[in-house]
Structures are given as structure tokens and as C-alpha cells.
Design an enzyme around this catalytic site. Structure first.
Site, PDB file in Angstrom:
ATOM      1  N   GLU A   1      -4.593   7.020   7.081  1.00 19.58           N
ATOM      2  CA  GLU A   1      -5.654   6.401   6.294  1.00 19.58           C
ATOM      3  C   GLU A   1      -6.082   5.077   6.928  1.00 19.58           C
ATOM      4  O   GLU A   1      -7.280   4.796   7.065  1.00 19.58           O
ATOM      5  CB  GLU A   1      -5.180   6.154   4.859  1.00 19.58           C
TER       6      GLU A   1
ATOM      7  N   HIS B   1       0.835  -1.203   0.000  1.00 21.00           N
ATOM      8  CA  HIS B   1       0.000   0.000   0.000  1.00 21.00           C
ATOM      9  C   HIS B   1       0.876   1.261   0.000  1.00 21.00           C
ATOM     10  O   HIS B   1       0.643   2.194  -0.770  1.00 21.00           O
ATOM     11  CB  HIS B   1      -0.905  -0.040   1.228  1.00 21.00           C
TER      12      HIS B   1
ATOM     13  N   GLU C   1       2.433   1.701  -3.323  1.00 17.41           N
ATOM     14  CA  GLU C   1       1.474   2.268  -4.287  1.00 17.41           C
ATOM     15  C   GLU C   1       1.459   3.795  -4.199  1.00 17.41           C
ATOM     16  O   GLU C   1       1.474   4.492  -5.229  1.00 17.41           O
ATOM     17  CB  GLU C   1       0.083   1.699  -4.016  1.00 17.41           C
ATOM     18  N   HIS C   2       1.473   4.343  -2.979  1.00 19.52           N
ATOM     19  CA  HIS C   2       1.496   5.788  -2.784  1.00 19.52           C
ATOM     20  C   HIS C   2       2.834   6.381  -3.219  1.00 19.52           C
ATOM     21  O   HIS C   2       2.889   7.378  -3.943  1.00 19.52           O
ATOM     22  CB  HIS C   2       1.265   6.120  -1.305  1.00 19.52           C
TER      23      HIS C   2
END
Length: 1026
Positions: A221, A120, A123-124
């Protein structure tokens, strides 16, 4: 964006075959040269997408790729080409279709072996700058340099995918270049890892004596995501059903584990996973395949060889006996019954998703078991009124290599856990003996047929997400596309063995020992325990730090803040120009007629043998005290039965004849006045041409003989609705904050808060708490007498040229049977006497993050300043608020918008701050007035706005802007010209006039935990949800 694989809103993935054609074809160089000439000829020829595919041959080599397979799928109006790259083994699927909304994606199988969120955070971080595009945050900058119809990235349990779509060919090449460089050649700088992932930093980064805390976009998040009981339950369910490999971890990242990830580990994960040998490329639409292949091969693949990526997910070892587990969550203050907050769920591990027919069968069986009032589990679990709704994980799920099926209840008393488990087992046993009604099976197959004909604007993206899971595990994605073949095989199996589905129930469930029973219970101090764990983690990382170490943390924070504050040069990025925006809209022809004294809008479109019906029933005669009941009326009116049909029978007819009957609340501000609006409900449905009469017959029964007297059924529906609405708070908190902020600013904001905001959440909670709901049903009966009448109604029909007259005739017959004399009006606009007032609201909720909004009184759609405010909102979002709220503040998102509610609105999402964010809202106004932005910045804001303005419209929705928003093509064209004409002076003027001056009313709202900021300010009204 983290996409949990098992939650209620997860996209249902698809059904595929495991066969992978690896055969290579070698051709003489002479033939290769001849083929290249043919490719060029095809590229230049003006032929359709499907015609181009017909010329390909298996074994043909195109720009380093070998064509492996070509599949024509007439039922979906597409042809698929499967290819592989000779040098790297990269897989490629091209779906040719006559659709200008072209799609590209690159996906990687990502299999993290811990819960640090490495896939994750990667991905950012990959989107924060690359070799060719070394500026900061090229992904977000391209949102403003493009006319994309979609741009995003997703992290699933075992894949990461980077998709976009656009209707502009130059834009497609630009975005593909940025995406390819971001994924294969990212910079992955340490400061990007610290910004996007996690870091230790002083709470006040300007004060070295302030406490050291965790910061980071993904960290915050996931704190917000795991605060949702639904997401938490789904994560535990998958982790415990698949305990041996990657699925036993949280791919999005567990906040308690994220700080264990290092920058070096992130870079190593990229090197091992983001390689062409582990990549799957996808293109869709009418763009020539050769252009994409050439760009991918030239920009990326020529720089790589082939490797053997270690990313294969092994099959889960099957259990010899069922297992049980118990987990905890925070107490929900919005629960209707505080003593009923336990969830129980039983999950079964099924077969590999790589077998297309087996997956299709399991999917249909799952739908038969749990979907709709006629399903056995709906009857056994929901109608028993033991709990509030199905458990968060329900039905068939093929988002993992091996599929699963889950069923259970949430909102139950702890002492009812065993009862629910018994009901689940007994229901399977009963189905294994009695089977399913033939009409239920027919209804499911009808839905499949209708879904093939129903056209959407995001078909290419939907197809990608449907195919990705099975393709990710070496299945042949083209095998799944043959839907008609699977339906035919399904019917043959039933014909050959009438007990076939019952035997599947035995195989999948009753004889399946790989069964998990998961119970989640609320714990009073759950959030406090998480906060204590976080504090202890910080202590462990900081207690042995020297003075110099602490100084380094402080200085690193200053360096990051300095870097975030620098003006970045995005000139390396490709961009479209304002000249790429079409000056004129494509107008839609509509025909307004009066049928039985009811205004009906007819729009002839190529609807593919489907009729689309909409209506608005006005609330202008409804007494104010009944307005709060309208959302509840809308959600239950089609689910209570009608006429001589029980709700079971009505639901079955609905599934057999239509794509569903929908009723929703409706609020529309007049384009020319903030103080004039239309309140109502919308009716919507669609069906195959030959079912049009039956569709209107169902609506007729609802209008003439609604069943609003079944208290038991109503109780079930109320509890389900209250549970769904309360659960949406943690995922859609920014929407509720925006609604609350606007509630005292504009009439639309005021009524929106009553009908869909926190006021409605609290109202529905109060109804769900009632022991006797009969009085509420009586209120709904009063509502029905006001709205279910032609006197308050206007309609719209979209149908094909050959069927429109017939559809109109059926509608006229339907209207002639309804109560009321009609009004022949196109809208029931009301002048609202409304005095805006200032307010600041804080809804204290047990969230670890905040949702913040501020709203300022604005202007209506046709006002000369509306376009300037709309462009300004986009400019402030991208050039100021993104930096301050997300990059510096660590929130998942934030921005500003000027919509048709008459308010200019700021917002933040999953935000660790509240006071700083509210200050950022104010600072952005001064920034806008100071005009520290260039003409290029303004042009980019216009491009971003036009990507929404020019988003594609499906034939089913043509003419709906006029019908639903009262915005004609002439008004829309004028607005378009005003948007294009906006200047810097215009934006400075409106910023001063509406945002900076103190005479405009504004409201602020905050959803989140208690804080000293609002507690110590008398201007704030604090509402504690207990």
C-alpha cells in the site's frame, strides 16, 4: 487505511479550544441510585435525542462516566455532551441530533517516533481477530454481517481512529462490540503482522529456489502511496516543517523503513497507545447515550485503571531563520511538458489549533488568500501560467497540533523556482498593504452560513473528522461547535480594526521565520533507485542466512498460505439476519410538470431553507468528433466568465449567491437495455431560498453569453485540469483500469473511456501541450451550441413546501429566456449499434504496483439475472477474491462488482501482482460455479449489498434516482424483491451463463510497470506512456 495529513484531498480539520474541564463531581451513593432510576426512565421514554440531553446535568454520573459539560448548538440542530470516565480518564463526546444514521468511533493519539509504519500496521493488525472474536479478519467479515452505512479505520499523523455508522440499533451494538474488542483486546498474532505489515518470502511461495522478496499489505500500500508525487511531496513537507518529533516521520510507513519493524515493537506500541487513558470515544445521532456508555464501560473500561500515556506532542521549536530543502520524484510520463515537472512550495508554521477563534481566523484568511479566481495567489501564481497548478500542499492545514499554511506551484521549469518564491513574497507584501475586498470576505461568510444549512447524510462522520485533530491535543471539542459565535467575533474584529486581517498577514507570514521552502525535482532513474534500495535491503537481510534459515522462510510462507486457505468459522461474530432488511422502500413523491415546454421534476422536501437545482442537457445532437471535448467543456464553462462579467466577477457572484455551479459529463444506460443510453452533461447548484433568482440569473448568463474566447484563461484551466487528471492515476488507477477493461464491452463503457478514462487523460495531455489553444476553444464553442439549449434539457428542483412554488416560478422565468423551443421529454435515449470485442490492454506506467481489471458483458438493471449477478459479485469479493488478492497476494484491495454499466467487473488496487491476480479473477468464476458456499454466506452477501441499497438519502437528493438513472420507485422495489429472492441455484446459473461460458465478450486492462507476462503474450496490446 493510511490518511496522510497534508495532501490536496485531506479533510480540513476543525477549530477548537484548549480548555479541558477536569472537574469531578462526587455524589452520595443514594443520589447515584436515584440517578440510575432516572437514567432507566429516560431510556424507556419515547423522547427525542435533544430532549434527552436537556435532562443531563454537569456532575451527573452515568455508567462510570461523569458529565462535564452540555452545549446546545441551535445553528447545527444539535446538543453536545462532554464526559470523562472516572476510573480511566477516557474522554467521551456525544452529539445528539435527530439523525438515524448513528455514528461511533474510538480514537487514540498515536505518535510514532520512526517511519516503520507501526501505527498504520497496528491499525490493520488490530482488525485481524480479538479475544472475544478470535476468527480471522472480523472487520471484513462484519462488512457482510451488517447494514452499516460506513465502516473503516484511518491512520493520521498523530491519531488512529476506528469509525462506523449505521441506521440499525442492533447493528450499532454489534459493531461497537467488535470495534471495542478489536482495539482494546486484539490478538496481534505474528502471522497477522506478517500478512498485514511485512515479511520475507519466496516470490513463488511454492518454490524454495525462487527469489526472496518483501511482501505485506501495508508494505505494498505504501509503495503505491509514495509513488504518487503529490503524496511524496506532502510527506516531505510535513517531515521537514516539523523536524523534531512525531511529524518528522511517515506515520503510514516508508517502504524503506517498514522492514525495520518487529512484531514485538508492534505489541509494545499497542500496550502504550491503545489504552482508555489515551482514548477518545465519540457517538452521534438519535441513539440514547446511556446505552453506549453502559456497553463501553461493561465491555472495556472496567478492565482498566488509569495511566499517564506518554503521547503528548510538544510544540515545535521555532526557527530563527527560514530553511530550504530539495527532494526528488520520478518523471511523470503524462506531464504535458516534460521540461516542467518541478514543484516549489513555501510553508509557514502557525499557532496551536487548540484556540478556536485563532484557528477560525487563520482558516478564513487561508481561504481568502488561495481559494478561487479572485484570491491574490490565484491571480499572482496561476494566471501567470508559469506552472500547471498549485503545489500539492496548499492553504490552511490544521491536521497537526500546530497549524500551517502553504502555497506554491507545480509543473514549473526548474529555472523558475526563484521567480515563484519572489511572487509569493511580493503577494504577501501586497496583501499586507491593500487587504481584501469586502465582497470576498462576505462571500466566505456566506459559504459558512450555507454550509450550516446544507444537509448531508454523513454529517456525523464529517463532524468527527473535523473535531478530531483539536480534540486529540486536549482541546475542548464543544468550543469549536459554536460557529455563529466565531463568525460574530470575526465581524467585530473587522469593525473594530479595519486593518486586522492585514496585521494577521504580517504576523503569520511576513514576520514568521519558521518558513520552509521545499523544491521537488524529477529524477530520471528515481524509481530504479528505489528498486535498487529495496533489493539492497533484501540482500542485507538475507546474505548471511544459512540454508536452515532460508528453509524456515520458505516453511513460514507455506504456513501462512495454509492458514490463509483455511475455511474460517465466523460464528463467534454477531450478525443481522435477512429479516432485519426492510421489505419495502420508502417511496418519494415527485411531481412532473412542463415549464416552457421543458420537463421539470419537483420534489418537496425539508431542505432547511435551501433550493437545489439539477438539469441534464443531452448530447444526442452532438457530432461524434466533438464528444472528446465535452469533459473539457464541462470543466471550464463556469470558470471563463459570462455576459458582462469577467471570470473574476463571475466567481465572486457565484460565491456570494450560491454553493457553486457544477457541470459534469453524464452517461446513463437505460435500465432495460445495454444498447440504449443517454449522453449529456449535468448542471447542479444550490443556494439559500432568498438567492434563487440570482442563482438562475448566473445560469442564464452562461447559457446566453458564455465567454469561450479568452485564450490565456483557457490555457490556465487546461493546465490545471491536465495536471489533476494525470496525478489521479496513481491514486485512482483501479478506476482507470476498470474503464479501459469495459471500453470494448458495452456502449456505456466505450463512451466512459472516451470521456473519463485513459483516452481522456491522453487527449487532455495533448491539448495542454499545444502552443496555441484557439482551435480547441472553437471546438468548445461548437459544443456549447449543441448543449446549452432547452431543446436538449430536463430539470429537477428540490425545495421546501413553503418555497417550492416560488422556486418553480424563478425556474420558469429562467427557462423562458433560454434558446430553444424545449422538448418536454424526460430523457433523450439513443439506440447504440455496438459490437463488443475482446481486448487486453497494458498501460505501462512508472508505478511500483499494479491496477488490474477484467470486464465481462453482463445485463441491464431490470433484467431478471441482474440481482443474482449483483449478489454473486459481492459473494465472490468477500469469500474468494479478498483472500486470494489481498491476504495471499498482498494487494491493498480487490473484488468484483455488477453495476449499471452493463458489465460484470473485477478489479485490484495497489497490487504487487498482475498475472496471479488475473488468474484469481478466472478461478473465482469456477469457485462460484462449484458453489462451495453456504446459505449463511449468501445471506451475508445480501446484507452487504443492502447496506448500499439502503444507504441514507439527504433531502437534497430525494428523487434523484428517478431523475438521473431513470429508475422509478416501482423498478427499485422490484429489484429489491429480486435481491431478497436470490438463491444458490440462481448464482450458479448466472455464473455459468455469463462468466464461465466463452461466448460472452470480455476485456482486461492493466496499469502498471512493464512485465514479462504481457510482453510475451501477443493477445496483449502494450501502450507505453512516454
Amino acid at each position: 487505511m493510511f490518511s496522510p495529513s497534508k495532501n490536496g484531498s485531506a479533510i480540513r480539520k476543525c477549530i477548537c479550544n484548549a480548555r479541558y474541564l477536569s472537574k469531578r463531581y462526587n455524589f452520595l451513593s443514594k443520589l447515584r441510585q436515584s440517578h440510575r432510576c432516572n437514567v432507566q426512565a429516560r431510556h424507556c421514554a419515547s423522547v427525542s435525542a435533544l430532549q434527552r440531553v436537556e435532562s443531563y446535568k454537569p456532575g451527573e454520573c452515568i455508567h462510570g462516566f461523569t458529565v462535564e459539560k452540555i452545549v446546545n448548538v441551535p445553528e447545527l440542530y444539535l446538543s453536545a455532551v462532554k464526559l470523562s470516565h472516572d476510573a480511566t480518564g477516557a474522554q467521551y463526546l456525544h452529539v445528539a441530533r435527530e439523525d438515524s444514521n448513528n455514528v461511533f468511533s474510538v480514537a487514540f493519539r498515536t505518535t510514532p517516533m520512526d517511519s516503520t509504519g507501526v501505527s498504520h500496521i497496528l491499525e490493520h493488525s488490530a482488525l485481524c481477530g480479538s479475544q472475544k472474536y478470535p476468527c480471522r479478519d472480523p472487520f471484513f467479515k462484519m462488512l457482510n454481517r451488517s447494514l452499516s452505512t460506513f465502516m473503516n479505520a484511518f491512520t493520521g499523523s498523530d491519531y488512529t481512529v476506528y469509525p462506523f455508522s449505521t441506521q440499525n440499533s442492533t447493528d450499532f451494538s454489534n459493531l461497537m462490540s467488535v470495534y471495542l474488542d478489536a482495539t482494546f483486546f486484539p490478538k496481534l498474532q505474528e502471522q497477522d503482522f506478517r500478512q498485514e505489515g511485512w515479511r520475507l518470502e519466496n516470490e513463488d511461495n511454492q518454490d524454495p529456489t525462487s527469489p526472496i522478496i518483501f511482501k505485506g499489505v501495508v508494505y505494498n500500500e505504501m509503495k503505491g502511496a509514495m509513488a504518487s508525487a503529490d503524496s511524496l511531496f506532502a510527506t516531505h513537507c510535513q517531515n521537514k516543517l516539523f523536524p523534531s518529533h512525531t511529524y518528522s516521520h511517515n506515520s503510514g510507513g516508508d517502504p524503506s523503513c517498514i522492514p525495520d519493524l518487529t512484531w514485538q515493537q508492534l505489541k509494545q506500541f499497542h500496550a502504550s497507545h491503545y489504552h482508555p487513558s489515551n482514548a477518545r470515544f465519540y457517538t452521534y445521532g438519535n441513539r440514547p447515550l446511556e446505552e453506549s456508555l453502559q456497553q463501553i464501560d461493561t465491555q472495556v473500561l472496567r478492565r482498566f485503571g488509569k495511566i499517564q500515556p506518554d503521547t503528548v506532542v510538544p510544540d515545535e521549536a521555532r526557527w530563527t531563520e527560514p530553511r530550504e530543502a530539495e527532494v526528488y520524484c520520478t518523471l511523470d510520463p503524462m506531464a504535458a511538458d516534460p521540461t516542467k515537472q518541478t514543484t516549489v512550495n513555501v510553508s509557514y508554521l502557525l499557532g496551536r489549533i487548540t484556540d478556536p477563534f485563532e484557528s477560525f481566523t487563520a482558516s478564513v484568511l487561508g481561504t481568502l488568500l488561495v481559494s478561487g479566481p479572485t484570491s491574490p495567489f490565484y491571480k499572482a501564481l496561476l494566471e501567470a501560467n508559469i506552472g500547471s497548478d498549485y503545489s500539492p500542499v496548499v492553504g490552511y492545514d490544521n491536521s497537526t497540533k500546530e497549524a500551517s499554511f502553504s502555497v506554491g506551484l507545480q509543473g514549473i521549469a526548474t529555472e523558475d523556482v526563484e521567480k515563484v518564491k519572489d511572487i509569493i513574497q511580493q503577494t504577501f507584501q501586497k496583501v499586507a498593504v491593500e487587504g481584501f475586498d469586502d465582497k470576498r470576505i462576505e462571500a466566505i461568510l456566506h459559504k459558512i452560513e450555507l454550509s450550516q444549512k446544507h444537509q448531508t447524510t454523513n454529517f456525523g462522520l464529517g463532524l468527527l473528522m473535523a473535531l478530531l485533530s483539536c480534540w486529540n491535543h486536549e482541546a475542548d471539542p464543544t468550543d469549536h461547535l459554536k460557529i455563529n459565535d466565531m463568525v460574530t467575533s470575526f465581524k467585530h474584529c473587522l469593525e473594530n480594526n479595519p486593518k486586522w486581517l492585514e496585521e494577521k498577514v504580517e504576523e503569520y507570514f511576513l514576520k514568521n521565520q519558521h518558513r520552509l521552502t521545499l523544491v521537488m525535482k524529477p529524477k530520471e532513474n528515481f524509481q530504479q533507485e528505489l528498486d535498487d534500495q529495496e533489493a539492497q535491503k533484501i540482500v542485507c537481510l538475507t546474505e548471511n542466512l544459512s540454508t536452515n534459515d532460508r528453509q524456515t522462510i520458505f516453511e513460514d510462507g507455506l504456513k501462512l498460505a495454509e492458514e490463509q486457505s483455511k475455511e474460517d468459522d465466523p460464528s463467534c461474530l454477531p450478525t443481522l439476519a435477512i429479516s432485519d432488511i426492510d421489505r419495502d422502500i420508502i417511496r418519494t413523491v415527485v411531481d412532473l410538470q412542463t415549464l416552457n415546454n421543458v420537463s421539470v421534476q419537483h420534489c418537496i422536501q425539508p431542505t432547511n431553507g435551501v433550493v437545489y437545482f439539477r438539469a441534464v442537457a443531452s448530447l444526442h445532437t452532438l457530432p461524434d468528433e466533438l464528444l472528446t471535448y465535452v469533459p473539457l467543456f464541462s470543466s471550464v464553462i463556469t470558470q471563463m466568465g459570462a455576459g458582462d462579467m469577467s471570470f473574476h466577477e463571475f466567481s465572486q457572484q457565484e460565491d456570494l449567491k450560491t454553493g457553486g455551479l457544477g457541470v459534469k459529463t453524464y452517461l446513463c444506460q437505460h435500465p432495460e437495455s445495454i444498447h440504449k443510453l443517454e449522453k449529456g452533461i449535468t448542471l447542479s447548484s444550490y443556494c439559500l431560498d432568498n438567492n434563487t433568482e440570482e442563482m438562475f440569473r448566473l445560469w442564464q448568463e452562461i447559457f446566453l453569453r458564455p465567454k469561450l474566447d479568452d485564450v490565456d484563461r483557457f490555457t490556465t484551466l487546461v493546465r490545471m485540469n491536465a495536471s489533476d487528471l494525470a496525478m489521479s492515476l496513481s491514486n485512482m488507477g483501479h478506476s482507470f483500469a476498470m474503464s479501459a477493461a469495459q471500453s470494448n464491452i458495452t456502449p456505456v463503457g466505450h463512451f466512459s473511456e472516451i470521456m473519463s478514462g485513459m483516452m481522456q487523460v491522453k487527449f487532455l495531455k495533448s491539448v495542454a501541450e499545444m502552443q496555441d489553444m484557439s482551435p480547441v476553444l472553437q471546438k468548445l464553442q461548437q459544443v456549447s451550441r449543441h448543449v446549452l439549449s432547452t431543446e436538449n434539457m430536463r430539470c429537477a428542483l428540490n425545495a421546501s413546501p413553503l418555497f417550492m412554488d416560488t422556486a418553480s416560478l424563478h425556474l420558469e422565468r429562467y427557462l423562458s429566456q433560454l434558446p430553444g423551443e424545449g422538448a418536454a421529454h424526460t430523457a433523450c435515449m439513443q439506440d447504440i449499434q455496438f459490437n463488443p470485442t475482446m481486448q487486453k490492454l497494458h498501460y505501462e506506467l512508472p508505478f511500483p504496483v499494479n491496477y488490474v481489471s477484467r470486464a465481462i458483458e453482463g445485463v441491464p438493471y431490470t433484467h431478471e439475472d441482474f440481482a443474482s449477478l449483483r449478489i454473486l459479485a459481492r459473494l465472490m469479493s468477500s469469500k474468494f477474491l479478498h483472500r486470494e488478492i489481498r491476504e495471499k497476494g498482498g494487494a491493498y484491495g480487490g473484488g468484483a462488482s455488477m453495476g449499471t454499466s452493463g458489465a460484470f467487473t473485477f478489479y485490484s488496487y495497489r497490487d504487487p501482482n498482475s498475472e496471479k491476480t488475473i488468474k484469481a479473477f478466472s478461478d473465482s468464476i469456477q469457485w462460484a460455479v462449484d458453489a462451495n458456499y453456504s446459505q449463511q454466506d449468501i445471506d451475508e452477501a445480501k446484507l452487504s449489498v443492502f447496506s448500499a441499497v439502503d444507504s441514507p438519502t439527504a433531502p437534497s437528493s430525494k428523487g434523484m434516482r428517478l431523475f438521473s438513472s431513470h429508475i422509478s420507485d416501482e423498478i427499485y422495489q422490484r429489484h429489491r424483491q429480486q435481491l431478497l429472492a436470490v438463491t444458490q441455484d440462481d448464482m450458479v446459473k448466472v455464473a455459468k451463463k455469463y462468466l464461465l461460458k466463452g461466448d460472452k465478450m470480455d476485456g482486461t486492462a492493466l496499469l502498471g510497470p512493464a512485465n514479462e507476462f504481457t510482453k510475451g503474450d501477443e493477445q496483449w496490446t502494450i501502450k507505453k506512456e512516454e
